[in-house]
Design a protein around this motif. Sequence first.
Motif, mmCIF file in Angstrom:
data_model
loop_
_atom_site.group_PDB
_atom_site.id
_atom_site.type_symbol
_atom_site.label_atom_id
_atom_site.label_comp_id
_atom_site.label_asym_id
_atom_site.label_seq_id
_atom_site.Cartn_x
_atom_site.Cartn_y
_atom_site.Cartn_z
ATOM 1 N N VAL A 39 74.472 -13.508 -10.608
ATOM 2 C CA VAL A 39 74.445 -12.737 -9.366
ATOM 3 C C VAL A 39 73.999 -13.710 -8.284
ATOM 4 C CG1 VAL A 39 73.393 -10.826 -8.122
ATOM 5 C CG2 VAL A 39 73.889 -10.583 -10.556
ATOM 6 N N ARG A 41 73.369 -14.535 -4.062
ATOM 7 C CA ARG A 41 72.990 -13.855 -2.828
ATOM 8 C C ARG A 41 73.157 -14.797 -1.648
ATOM 9 N NH1 ARG A 41 69.985 -12.139 -6.937
ATOM 10 N NH2 ARG A 41 69.598 -9.941 -7.177
ATOM 11 N N SER A 42 73.370 -14.202 -0.486
ATOM 12 C CA SER A 42 73.468 -14.998 0.735
ATOM 13 C C SER A 42 72.886 -14.202 1.893
ATOM 14 C CB SER A 42 74.920 -15.381 1.031
ATOM 15 O OG SER A 42 75.662 -14.224 1.365
ATOM 16 N N ALA A 111 81.596 -8.071 -3.131
ATOM 17 C CA ALA A 111 80.264 -8.286 -2.555
ATOM 18 C C ALA A 111 79.759 -6.986 -1.941
ATOM 19 C CB ALA A 111 80.312 -9.375 -1.496
ATOM 20 N N VAL A 114 73.240 -5.804 0.818
ATOM 21 C CA VAL A 114 71.946 -5.411 0.281
ATOM 22 C C VAL A 114 71.067 -4.863 1.398
ATOM 23 C CG1 VAL A 114 69.845 -6.240 -0.861
ATOM 24 C CG2 VAL A 114 72.070 -7.118 -1.556
ATOM 25 N N GLU A 127 72.038 -9.456 4.429
ATOM 26 C CA GLU A 127 71.953 -10.018 3.079
ATOM 27 C C GLU A 127 73.071 -9.426 2.234
ATOM 28 O OE1 GLU A 127 68.077 -9.586 1.344
ATOM 29 O OE2 GLU A 127 67.069 -10.143 3.216
ATOM 30 N N GLU A 129 75.165 -9.583 -1.721
ATOM 31 C CA GLU A 129 74.988 -9.883 -3.139
ATOM 32 C C GLU A 129 76.350 -9.827 -3.809
ATOM 33 O OE1 GLU A 129 71.611 -8.263 -5.776
ATOM 34 O OE2 GLU A 129 73.268 -6.845 -6.022
ATOM 35 N N ASP A 131 77.848 -9.793 -7.616
ATOM 36 C CA ASP A 131 77.621 -9.704 -9.057
ATOM 37 C C ASP A 131 78.922 -10.082 -9.765
ATOM 38 O OD1 ASP A 131 77.045 -9.085 -11.660
ATOM 39 O OD2 ASP A 131 76.327 -7.056 -11.250
#
Length: 154
Positions: A39, A41-42, A111, A114, A127, A129, A131
């Motif tokens: 997973v 994240r950015s 995506a 979040v 944000e 995420e 997966d």
Amino acid sequence: MKLIYTFVIAGCLAGLIGCQNIIDKQVEWETIEPDSYPVIRSIGYAPIDAQRGNNRSAKVLMAVKASKLDAYRELTEQVYGQKIDGEQSLANLVLTDTQLMASVQGVIRGARVVKSYPIGNDSYATELELDFSLVHDLYLSTAKPKQVKKVRYY
């Protein structure tokens, strides 16, 4: 005599190779699944005051969209990498110009946002995420990757 044997052997080999195409076979396929899914994240950022808009609300909405796009760009960099192009120019053995260009290209599917929030009064952050178990499921639904499971010859 040797010439006759050469033609006979060549004919037999050609016959055997030709027979290979008429052998019936059944191939069973199975899908490949990885052992684990990461997973990633950015976070994307955008200034509010620099956005175009008639009022503060319009600028905030544009900053929200810009921060989301920046977060997608960062995800794309993590998945596909970044292309770097550089160029330098010389005149009389003196460096006159240096250019460095970076680009990223790819498709991100699956995506999810979040969190999206203001940072103080002048910036916005989003944000994301990604997966890879969901990415794998999406990939299976479109590409259907396979590997040979079993081959039966008749």
